[in-house]
Design a protein around this motif. Structure first.
Motif, PDB file in Angstrom:
ATOM      1  N   GLN A 100      12.626  -1.022  -1.265  1.00 21.31           N
ATOM      2  CA  GLN A 100      12.860   0.315  -0.708  1.00 21.31           C
ATOM      3  C   GLN A 100      13.274   0.204   0.761  1.00 21.31           C
ATOM      4  N   LEU A 101      12.674  -0.743   1.476  1.00 14.83           N
ATOM      5  CA  LEU A 101      13.041  -0.933   2.889  1.00 14.83           C
ATOM      6  C   LEU A 101      14.498  -1.364   3.011  1.00 14.83           C
ATOM      7  N   LEU A 102      14.895  -2.267   2.100  1.00 18.81           N
ATOM      8  CA  LEU A 102      16.287  -2.739   2.101  1.00 18.81           C
ATOM      9  C   LEU A 102      17.246  -1.571   1.859  1.00 18.81           C
TER      10      LEU A 102
ATOM     11  N   ASN B  22       8.936  -2.429  11.068  1.00 19.90           N
ATOM     12  CA  ASN B  22       9.620  -2.559   9.774  1.00 19.90           C
ATOM     13  C   ASN B  22       8.759  -3.311   8.766  1.00 19.90           C
ATOM     14  N   THR B  23       8.016  -4.286   9.269  1.00 21.67           N
ATOM     15  CA  THR B  23       7.141  -5.039   8.356  1.00 21.67           C
ATOM     16  C   THR B  23       6.050  -4.120   7.816  1.00 21.67           C
ATOM     17  N   LEU B  24       5.498  -3.298   8.705  1.00 23.87           N
ATOM     18  CA  LEU B  24       4.467  -2.348   8.248  1.00 23.87           C
ATOM     19  C   LEU B  24       5.054  -1.392   7.206  1.00 23.87           C
ATOM     20  N   LEU B  25       6.284  -0.949   7.467  1.00 26.82           N
ATOM     21  CA  LEU B  25       6.953  -0.050   6.522  1.00 26.82           C
ATOM     22  C   LEU B  25       7.133  -0.748   5.165  1.00 26.82           C
ATOM     23  N   ALA B  26       7.478  -2.040   5.224  1.00 27.56           N
ATOM     24  CA  ALA B  26       7.649  -2.798   3.974  1.00 27.56           C
ATOM     25  C   ALA B  26       6.324  -2.911   3.230  1.00 27.56           C
TER      26      ALA B  26
ATOM     27  N   ILE C 138       4.176  -0.608   3.168  1.00 24.62           N
ATOM     28  CA  ILE C 138       3.883   0.712   2.596  1.00 24.62           C
ATOM     29  C   ILE C 138       4.827   1.053   1.449  1.00 24.62           C
ATOM     30  N   ILE C 139       6.132   0.853   1.676  1.00 25.17           N
ATOM     31  CA  ILE C 139       7.073   1.312   0.635  1.00 25.17           C
ATOM     32  C   ILE C 139       7.635   0.172  -0.204  1.00 25.17           C
TER      33      ILE C 139
ATOM     34  N   MET D 126       0.860  -1.187   0.000  1.00 26.10           N
ATOM     35  CA  MET D 126       0.000   0.000   0.000  1.00 26.10           C
ATOM     36  C   MET D 126       0.896   1.237   0.000  1.00 26.10           C
ATOM     37  N   ASN D 127       1.517   1.516  -1.102  1.00 25.48           N
ATOM     38  CA  ASN D 127       2.446   2.636  -1.176  1.00 25.48           C
ATOM     39  C   ASN D 127       1.667   3.933  -1.385  1.00 25.48           C
ATOM     40  N   VAL D 128       1.232   4.504  -0.243  1.00 29.87           N
ATOM     41  CA  VAL D 128       0.422   5.718  -0.337  1.00 29.87           C
ATOM     42  C   VAL D 128       1.264   6.920  -0.768  1.00 29.87           C
ATOM     43  N   VAL D 129       2.586   6.832  -0.533  1.00 30.91           N
ATOM     44  CA  VAL D 129       3.466   7.943  -0.895  1.00 30.91           C
ATOM     45  C   VAL D 129       3.515   8.082  -2.420  1.00 30.91           C
ATOM     46  N   GLU D 130       3.793   6.949  -3.090  1.00 30.32           N
ATOM     47  CA  GLU D 130       3.853   6.988  -4.564  1.00 30.32           C
ATOM     48  C   GLU D 130       2.519   6.619  -5.196  1.00 30.32           C
ATOM     49  N   ARG D 131       1.531   6.388  -4.395  1.00 31.57           N
ATOM     50  CA  ARG D 131       0.178   6.011  -4.833  1.00 31.57           C
ATOM     51  C   ARG D 131       0.204   4.798  -5.752  1.00 31.57           C
TER      52      ARG D 131
END
Ligand code: SF4
Ligand code: SF4
Length: 488
Positions: A196-198, A185-189, A191-192, A80-85
């Motif tokens: 990107q997390l790596l 970190n999993t939630l971040l993964a 999202i992005i 769910m990459n809300v930043v880059e939609r």
């Protein structure tokens, strides 16, 4: 003569609906008279429901943590990459251009929840909600392992600070924090994306201050939820519990106490046989409060369905164990509807359920149609803002456009533009090879003979072809001189 306990609990079954004699709805089970929070020490539940939930939670936890790292067709299982939609669902990439699909998907999800809750209560909360799964099956079990069961936890809290207490608390909170970091970190993964997390964790931190800020924020939030807020996340923060009052009715299946069988409740006395209890008007509930002792939200399910109940089934297991011991049938607390308990009715298809289901089907059908007609390449063609038409020396009129092409597939796509109406010349500047899952922008020049034009503004139709197949037919305007000016 049978000895009847002095205090035999509340009045009989009618009391469950007519509850004036109790004030449990006027105050929180986790707050004292002054409104201060009372920390809960729920007893570790054991039983068949807990066992099934535990195995299910292993599966859910595995899926939850592996989710962002599993790829289908090169796309994450869920992102769910809300930043880059950019959104990936089951490996299918969705873009802002798929807004209608996402809106229908969201509506379908919400309606599905409403239908499911109307029929089966908060099955989601007790069995699959990540908060309950992580709290009850991971964090709480770590707490039991380090500090012991409810009684031991209470005495540890009351005990003066010494090395033993300090070590236990440090170990528990250290593990809680490490787990919160992993969950954050999993939630971040999600999202992005995992790549990107790596980059975030391997690259120079100065280049990723915002991402690292979110990493710290998520870790802090999860630590606060699992170490401090706990049941408050369900009762105060989550809106779903509050929706219960409008979603549930007397036919909904919920975790319920069979007050007809249980009341009047009364303590068990060795000298009193079950037959004597019945003669004395006592029900099966022996008022042992084991169902309350295991409840992670601190409520007494015998008071009836309450907003705080997350349907975790711990009270069912606790009461079943008590019923086994006293030789009474299991199921004094069980999954049942109010109608099932009061009138012995099975699950009924109510008009409300029918209406919800029809809406659900209509939304599902619309979503399926949108998904089936969704093209691999999305295109928009807009006149460059502020640009006027130009007239070349041979008299041709030209307009400049901005072309946007979105490749939703996981492979590069060669796009081609053809001017379909009116006749003229179309030139796209730069490559029209769209990389996989990328947005490509290119200026496009269209030249037309003035004879093709109506006065002022004319309609223009451009076909977009991908791999030789037309994927889009774009209509836009072409600005030209007014007829009197063109002929002058
Ligand atoms: S565990 Fe069962 S018997 Fe004991 S108080 Fe609860 S409902 Fe009554
Ligand atoms: S009342 Fe029972 S099902 Fe509801 S939260 Fe408490 S233990 Fe879980």
């Amino acid at each position: 003569m049978m000895e009847v306990p002095e205090k035999i609990g509340p009045p009989p079954s009618s009391a469950v609906k007519d509850i004036d004699w109790q004030d449990f709805r006027d105050h929180l089970s986790t707050a004292d008279q002054e409104g201060r929070r009372m920390w809960l020490y729920p007893k570790q539940p054991k039983g068949r429901f807990t066992n099934v939930r535990r195995w299910l939670s292993y599966l859910l936890i595995a899926v939850m943590f592996a989710g962002p790292f599993i790829h289908i067709n090169g796309n994450p299982l869920l992102m769910m990459n809300v930043v880059e939609r950019k959104f990936s669902i089951l490996g299918q990439m969705f873009w802002p251009q798929d807004g209608a699909i996402l809106a229908f998907g969201l509506l379908l999800f919400l309606t599905g929840i409403a239908v499911f809750t109307a029929a089966f209560g908060r099955l989601w909360c007790g069995w699959t909600c990540p908060q309950t799964v992580m709290m009850e099956m991971v964090f709480r079990r770590i707490e039991y392992a380090i500090e012991g069961d409810a009684l031991a936890q209470r005495s540890l809290t009351k005990a003066p600070w010494n090395t033993r207490k300090l070590m236990k608390k440090l170990a528990k909170h250290g593990i809680f924090f490490a787990l919160s970091f992993i969950i954050g970190n999993t939630l971040l993964a999600y999202i992005i994306g995992d790549e990107q997390l790596l980059r975030l964790v391997t690259d120079n931190p100065r280049h990723h201050l915002r991402g690292l800020g979110f990493m710290v924020l998520f870790t802090g939030v999860f630590y606060a939820i699992f170490a401090r807020f706990r049941e408050q996340a369900c009762t105060f923060i989550c809106p779903y519990g509050r929706l219960q009052s409008v979603l549930l009715d007397e036919n909904s299946i919920v975790v319920a106490y069979d007050h007809k069988r249980g009341e009047q409740r009364g303590k068990l006395h060795r000298a009193v046989t079950p037959a004597q209890r019945r003669v004395a008007g006592l029900g099966d509930c022996i008022d042992c409060r084991q169902c309350v002792a295991v409840c992670p939200t601190g409520i007494d399910i015998r008071d009836g369905t309450q907003m705080e109940c997350v349907h975790c089934t711990a009270c069912i297991d606790a009461c079943d164990a008590v019923m086994d011991k006293v030789g009474r049938p299991r199921g004094l607390i069980r999954y049942a509807s109010l109608n099932g308990i009061e009138r012995g009715k099975k699950l009924r298809i109510t008009p409300r359920l029918v209406v919800y289901s029809v809406i659900l089907l209509a939304l599902g059908g619309s979503l399926a149609a949108l998904l089936l007609t969704r093209s691999d390449v999305d295109a928009t063609l807009l006149r460059s803002p502020g640009a006027l038409f130009q007239q070349s020396q041979d008299g041709k009129i030209s307009n400049l456009y901005q072309l946007k092409l979105v490749n939703k597939t996981s492979r590069a796509v060669q796009a081609e533009l053809r001017l379909e109406s009116p006749e003229g010349k179309l030139t796209a500047f730069g490559s029209t090879l769209i990389p996989a899952q990328q947005l490509l922008q290119a200026p496009v020049l269209v030249e037309l003979d003035p004879a093709q034009l109506a006065s002022g503004r004319s309609a223009l139709v451009v076909g977009v072809y991908a791999d030789g197949r037309r994927v889009s037919r774009l209509q836009t305007g072409f600005i030209g001189p007014r007829n009197d000016a063109a002929t002058r």
